[in-house]
Write a protein that holds these residues in place. Sequence first.
Motif, short mmCIF file in Angstrom:
data_model
loop_
_atom_site.label_atom_id
_atom_site.label_comp_id
_atom_site.label_asym_id
_atom_site.label_seq_id
_atom_site.Cartn_x
_atom_site.Cartn_y
_atom_site.Cartn_z
N VAL A 33 0.97 -1.23 0.02
CA VAL A 33 -0.02 0.01 0.00
C VAL A 33 0.69 1.31 -0.02
O VAL A 33 0.55 2.21 -0.76
CB VAL A 33 -0.79 -0.02 1.12
N PHE A 34 1.84 1.41 0.82
CA PHE A 34 2.90 2.14 0.87
C PHE A 34 4.17 1.66 1.45
O PHE A 34 4.14 0.80 2.29
CB PHE A 34 2.36 3.59 1.37
N HIS A 35 5.54 2.34 1.19
CA HIS A 35 6.70 1.73 1.77
C HIS A 35 7.23 2.96 2.76
O HIS A 35 6.61 4.07 2.67
CB HIS A 35 7.78 1.59 0.58
N LEU A 36 8.08 2.43 3.49
CA LEU A 36 8.99 3.27 4.39
C LEU A 36 9.54 4.36 3.48
O LEU A 36 10.07 4.08 2.52
CB LEU A 36 10.02 2.50 5.24
N ASP A 37 9.49 5.56 3.92
CA ASP A 37 10.12 6.66 3.37
C ASP A 37 9.42 7.02 1.93
O ASP A 37 10.00 7.87 1.28
CB ASP A 37 11.70 6.42 3.14
N ASP A 38 8.28 6.53 1.63
CA ASP A 38 7.59 7.05 0.61
C ASP A 38 7.22 8.37 0.91
O ASP A 38 6.98 8.89 2.15
CB ASP A 38 6.21 6.22 0.27
N PRO A 39 6.94 9.20 -0.18
CA PRO A 39 6.46 10.71 0.23
C PRO A 39 5.19 11.00 0.71
O PRO A 39 4.27 9.93 0.98
CB PRO A 39 6.30 11.27 -1.25
N PRO A 40 4.83 12.00 1.33
CA PRO A 40 3.78 12.22 2.37
C PRO A 40 2.49 11.91 1.30
O PRO A 40 2.48 12.35 0.32
CB PRO A 40 3.82 13.54 2.72
N GLY A 41 1.64 11.24 2.12
CA GLY A 41 0.28 11.01 1.57
C GLY A 41 -0.95 10.82 2.29
O GLY A 41 -0.57 11.51 3.61
N GLY A 42 -2.01 10.43 2.03
CA GLY A 42 -3.20 10.45 2.87
C GLY A 42 -3.10 9.18 3.80
O GLY A 42 -2.36 8.36 4.13
N PHE A 79 0.07 13.68 7.50
CA PHE A 79 -0.86 14.73 7.78
C PHE A 79 -0.41 15.70 8.76
O PHE A 79 -0.26 16.97 8.59
CB PHE A 79 -2.39 14.53 7.85
N LEU A 80 0.16 15.05 10.00
CA LEU A 80 0.40 15.76 11.13
C LEU A 80 1.77 16.35 10.77
O LEU A 80 2.25 17.33 11.30
CB LEU A 80 0.34 14.91 12.23
N THR A 81 2.79 15.79 10.37
CA THR A 81 4.08 15.97 10.24
C THR A 81 4.90 16.56 8.80
O THR A 81 5.78 17.19 8.77
CB THR A 81 5.21 14.98 10.63
N VAL A 119 -7.82 13.75 13.35
CA VAL A 119 -6.72 13.02 12.86
C VAL A 119 -5.87 12.62 14.05
O VAL A 119 -5.17 11.53 14.15
CB VAL A 119 -6.16 13.58 11.69
N ALA A 120 -5.60 13.61 15.03
CA ALA A 120 -4.67 13.36 16.04
C ALA A 120 -5.41 11.96 17.13
O ALA A 120 -4.64 11.50 17.62
CB ALA A 120 -4.69 14.47 16.98
#
Length: 217
Positions: A33-42, A79-81, A119-120
């Motif tokens: 679904v996503f990898h470590l260090d992938d660009p920010p996403g949802g 989203f938070l960072t 989200v938090a």
Amino acid sequence: MGEQGWLPSLPEAFRSEVLRRSVLLHFAAGEPVFHLDDPPGGIYGLVSGTVSVSLAPAGATPRLILLGVPGHWTGEGCFLTRKPRKAELRAVVETTMLHLPLDAMDQMAARDPAVTHHVALMLMMTVEFLFRVIHDLQKPEADRRIASVLQRTTWIGEVPIPLTQSEVGVMANASRKQVNAAIRRFSEAGWLTNTYRSITITDPGALRRFAEGDGTD
């Protein structure tokens, strides 16, 4: 998705907008679904199937930590960072997920600052789950760590555990030999059934009692 996990505790208008703006995605077994260090996403919510979550500190190789539970969401860190992904998410079996893109989250937050608080809350639910994982890993006896891992897998539903004995060992910080011996012991006790490449939990309560030191030694 509106009946368990993160969304049910939030205002109805927010729940409706999340579901309306999310995209339904399908993943084959083994597909990331996503990898470590992938660009920010949802964020992603698990509708059906199973996903594995692997984590690692900076510079280390991700290791399997837990399985996703239907109804739960993840990916909130970006989203938070605004920093890259801190985990790897991968479909274990054929899986369906909802995806709320980052730009949609930003648009929602721009209109309503409470979105950030919502989200938090997801983040804190994840932290509470990780507290449980850390608690289980601190048990000195390998059998009790293995029982804890097996019992937690029942949270994905009443289905065979989609993990190899080696993967159970990674999650429990135990050797494959220790896992094999524990599974044989638990099977003899009637807490699970074990066939080739398939483990089905039949008495999760007994596993939890044993894991906490209240079962048969």
